[in-house]
Design an enzyme around this catalytic site. Structure first.
Site, PDB file in Angstrom:
ATOM      1  N   GLU A   1     -11.465-140.653-126.782  1.00 38.86           N
ATOM      2  CA  GLU A   1     -11.315-142.104-126.599  1.00 38.86           C
ATOM      3  C   GLU A   1     -10.407-142.758-127.644  1.00 38.86           C
ATOM      4  O   GLU A   1     -10.753-143.779-128.227  1.00 38.86           O
ATOM      5  CB  GLU A   1     -12.705-142.768-126.594  1.00 38.86           C
ATOM      6  CG  GLU A   1     -13.628-142.168-125.536  1.00 38.86           C
ATOM      7  CD  GLU A   1     -15.074-142.651-125.620  1.00 38.86           C
ATOM      8  OE1 GLU A   1     -15.389-143.493-126.489  1.00 38.86           O
ATOM      9  OE2 GLU A   1     -15.893-142.169-124.828  1.00 38.86           O
TER      10      GLU A   1
ATOM     11  N   ASN B   1     -10.046-136.383-124.376  1.00 42.11           N
ATOM     12  CA  ASN B   1     -11.103-136.754-123.437  1.00 42.11           C
ATOM     13  C   ASN B   1     -11.263-138.277-123.471  1.00 42.11           C
ATOM     14  O   ASN B   1     -11.240-138.886-124.538  1.00 42.11           O
ATOM     15  CB  ASN B   1     -12.393-136.068-123.918  1.00 42.11           C
ATOM     16  CG  ASN B   1     -13.586-136.267-123.007  1.00 42.11           C
ATOM     17  OD1 ASN B   1     -13.528-135.985-121.820  1.00 42.11           O
ATOM     18  ND2 ASN B   1     -14.689-136.765-123.575  1.00 42.11           N
TER      19      ASN B   1
ATOM     20  N   HIS C   1     -17.326-141.781-115.844  1.00 45.96           N
ATOM     21  CA  HIS C   1     -18.504-142.667-115.776  1.00 45.96           C
ATOM     22  C   HIS C   1     -18.201-143.727-114.712  1.00 45.96           C
ATOM     23  O   HIS C   1     -17.610-144.761-114.992  1.00 45.96           O
ATOM     24  CB  HIS C   1     -18.783-143.290-117.141  1.00 45.96           C
ATOM     25  CG  HIS C   1     -19.230-142.284-118.141  1.00 45.96           C
ATOM     26  ND1 HIS C   1     -20.442-141.627-118.035  1.00 45.96           N
ATOM     27  CD2 HIS C   1     -18.634-141.768-119.247  1.00 45.96           C
ATOM     28  CE1 HIS C   1     -20.571-140.766-119.038  1.00 45.96           C
ATOM     29  NE2 HIS C   1     -19.483-140.833-119.785  1.00 45.96           N
TER      30      HIS C   1
ATOM     31  N   GLU D   1     -17.897-135.824-117.861  1.00 41.05           N
ATOM     32  CA  GLU D   1     -19.105-136.638-118.066  1.00 41.05           C
ATOM     33  C   GLU D   1     -19.456-137.426-116.812  1.00 41.05           C
ATOM     34  O   GLU D   1     -19.850-138.600-116.892  1.00 41.05           O
ATOM     35  CB  GLU D   1     -18.890-137.611-119.242  1.00 41.05           C
ATOM     36  CG  GLU D   1     -18.481-136.941-120.532  1.00 41.05           C
ATOM     37  CD  GLU D   1     -18.328-137.907-121.712  1.00 41.05           C
ATOM     38  OE1 GLU D   1     -18.771-139.069-121.627  1.00 41.05           O
ATOM     39  OE2 GLU D   1     -17.748-137.483-122.731  1.00 41.05           O
TER      40      GLU D   1
ATOM     41  N   ASP E   1     -21.051-139.403-114.001  1.00 47.57           N
ATOM     42  CA  ASP E   1     -22.264-139.992-113.432  1.00 47.57           C
ATOM     43  C   ASP E   1     -21.844-141.208-112.614  1.00 47.57           C
ATOM     44  O   ASP E   1     -20.746-141.731-112.789  1.00 47.57           O
ATOM     45  CB  ASP E   1     -23.373-140.311-114.467  1.00 47.57           C
ATOM     46  CG  ASP E   1     -22.917-141.121-115.661  1.00 47.57           C
ATOM     47  OD1 ASP E   1     -21.845-141.777-115.606  1.00 47.57           O
ATOM     48  OD2 ASP E   1     -23.649-141.129-116.673  1.00 47.57           O
TER      49      ASP E   1
HETATM   50  O1  9MR Z   1     -24.931-140.269-123.636  1.00 52.42           O
HETATM   51  C1  9MR Z   1     -24.646-140.631-124.972  1.00 52.42           C
HETATM   52  C2  9MR Z   1     -25.762-141.488-125.511  1.00 52.42           C
HETATM   53  O2  9MR Z   1     -26.921-140.705-125.688  1.00 52.42           O
HETATM   54  C3  9MR Z   1     -25.358-142.128-126.819  1.00 52.42           C
HETATM   55  O3  9MR Z   1     -26.381-143.018-127.248  1.00 52.42           O
HETATM   56  C4  9MR Z   1     -24.024-142.838-126.641  1.00 52.42           C
HETATM   57  C5  9MR Z   1     -23.559-143.526-127.904  1.00 52.42           C
HETATM   58  O4  9MR Z   1     -22.243-143.889-127.851  1.00 52.42           O
HETATM   59  O5  9MR Z   1     -23.045-141.899-126.242  1.00 52.42           O
HETATM   60  C6  9MR Z   1     -23.309-141.366-124.982  1.00 52.42           C
HETATM   61  O6  9MR Z   1     -22.290-140.459-124.605  1.00 52.42           O
HETATM   62  C7  9MR Z   1     -20.969-140.954-124.530  1.00 52.42           C
HETATM   63  C8  9MR Z   1     -20.031-139.800-124.829  1.00 52.42           C
HETATM   64  O7  9MR Z   1     -20.338-139.221-126.051  1.00 52.42           O
HETATM   65  C9  9MR Z   1     -18.588-140.245-124.796  1.00 52.42           C
HETATM   66  N1  9MR Z   1     -18.273-140.896-123.573  1.00 52.42           N
HETATM   67  C10 9MR Z   1     -19.161-141.970-123.152  1.00 52.42           C
HETATM   68  C11 9MR Z   1     -20.605-141.459-123.135  1.00 52.42           C
HETATM   69  C12 9MR Z   1     -21.534-142.518-122.596  1.00 52.42           C
HETATM   70  O8  9MR Z   1     -21.558-143.622-123.467  1.00 52.42           O
END
Ligand code: 9MR
Length: 393
Positions: free
Chosen positions: A181, A224, A260, A289, A291
């Site tokens: 990101e 990513n 997402h 990722e 969903d």
């Molecule tokens: O799913 C993850 C969640 O448990 C954390 O609290 C959150 C914090 O930023 O991050 C989520 O995972 C992220 C991933 O690492 C990067 N892309 C976006 C995902 C969803 O926020």
């Protein structure tokens, strides 16, 4: 035909896809069909239904938002969860357990316990691992974000972290999200909220890839991001950056789209085109990722139409990846709503995964399974040199 890049996975999968028990009418193929030795048609598990060389993954729940919920660590304590994780998937991605705040909680202390456990679980279950992540603006420990470090110190800290973490799992991680990101939605580099880029300049991104490659020359190194499924300002920025880095000889191997998605928005219909333009640069691509969340009615129960639309989004995402030669890794961000990050981050939204909180399969699960089976069948037909394969609908 799809390129088969991951020989070890292909072999592991092949071992699991030997014909099911024959001799009983119930277990045998339907009348009039012969069970091909590599037929995937009867496979119920996602990992077995997939074409050879194509891995299907899930995030491994733990850390992050889970720490604030009233359940114990899912990966460690939920037996049913672990069982499904092992059965259904051929790739796993630590959801939070390899992020800086988790694995490097103090400047001079690493905590590898959960990451080690996930890597061991993966080995045991013949799964590959996607490492996530090394250079990001979020989930950094306070000692780092609030520390008063000189530029030289910061650079040494990043180098040491990458060398240590990537080196520890060398040979055991298939793909690393090296940079996560780094652009905002306008396609501008995050020069303010990303500590590394802010303090050390954009050149640090190339160094991160170089250090990761040195620590594990076999791992495939990725950019990513989210909101890069389609062709847009943000994915354009990656496309330009990657070409620049490749020209300089920086070891970048892949570009991945997180996925997402929300049924609130239209499906990114140009996903395949977008993956293809990165494929054309010689990069691997991946969905990392996925969903598909939705606005839930008052009852909290989605309508049949919402479920159908969700299944369609999952299927179209998978189909786009399957259609691109170098897209051989497809990961969903958890498989059960029980542990989803979505309701915690988006009020009134949920139902984003392919199984309910009780591990019941949704239409989206079957859409993935059937799409994988169909792709495997087409591959098998091609391999046998027959022309019986039908295009996916
Ligand atoms: O799913 C993850 C969640 O448990 C954390 O609290 C959150 C914090 O930023 O991050 C989520 O995972 C992220 C991933 O690492 C990067 N892309 C976006 C995902 C969803 O926020």
């Amino acid at each position: 035909m799809r390129s088969i890049r991951f020989a070890t996975v292909a072999l592991a999968t092949a071992a699991l896809t030997l014909p099911l028990v024959t001799g009983s009418a119930a277990a045998g193929p339907p009348a009039g069909r012969t069970a091909a030795p590599h037929s995937h048609a009867q496979h119920d598990r996602l990992r077995e239904a997939a074409p050879e060389g194509f891995v299907v993954g899930s995030a491994v729940a733990g850390g992050g938002h889970h720490l604030e919920q009233d359940y114990p660590d899912p990966f460690t304590y939920d037996r049913e969860y672990r069982k499904v994780l092992a059965r259904q998937f051929s790739s796993v991605s630590p959801e939070n357990q390899m992020k800086w705040d988790h694995i490097h909680p103090e400047r001079d202390r690493y905590d590898f316990r959960q990451a080690d456990a996930i890597v061991a679980f993966a080995r045991h279950n013949k799964q590959v691992v996607r490492g996530h992540t090394l250079l990001w603006h979020s989930q950094n420990p306070e000692w780092l974000e609030q520390g008063d470090f000189s530029k030289a110190e910061l650079r040494a800290i990043l180098r040491e972290h990458i060398t240590t973490v990537v080196g520890r799992y060398a040979g055991k991680i298939q793909q690393w999200d090296v940079a996560n990101e780094i652009f905002d939605d306008q396609g501008e580099l995050r020069t303010q909220d990303n500590i590394w880029i802010r303090e050390l300049g954009p050149g640090i991104v190339a160094d991160a890839f170089r250090w990761a490659h040195k620590a594990d020359p076999r791992a495939k190194l990725f950019f990513n991001d989210y909101n890069v499924e389609g062709v847009n300002a943000k994915s354009d920025a990656y496309h330009a950056l990657v070409q620049d880095l490749l020209r300089q000889g920086v070891p970048v191997d892949g570009f991945s789209v997180q996925g997402h998605l929300s049924t609130r928005y239209g499906f990114p219909g140009d996903l395949e085109d977008n993956l293809s333009r990165f494929d054309a640069l010689g990069l691997e691509t991946a969905v990392t990722e996925l969903d598909v969340r939705m606005d839930l009615p008052e009852t909290g129960e989605p309508t049949a139409e919402q479920q159908r639309k969700q299944a369609e989004y999952y299927q179209r995402t998978l189909e786009a990846c399957l259609a691109v030669d170098g897209c051989n890794s497809f990961t969903i961000w958890g498989f059960t709503d029980k542990y989803s990050w979505v309701p915690v981050f988006f009020e009134g939204e949920g139902y984003a995964n392919v199984m309910t909180g009780d591990y019941e399969r949704k239409p989206a699960f079957y859409a993935l399974r059937d799409t994988l089976r169909e792709a495997a069948r087409e591959d098998d037909c091609e391999k046998r040199g027959t022309r019986h394969g039908h295009g996916r609908t």
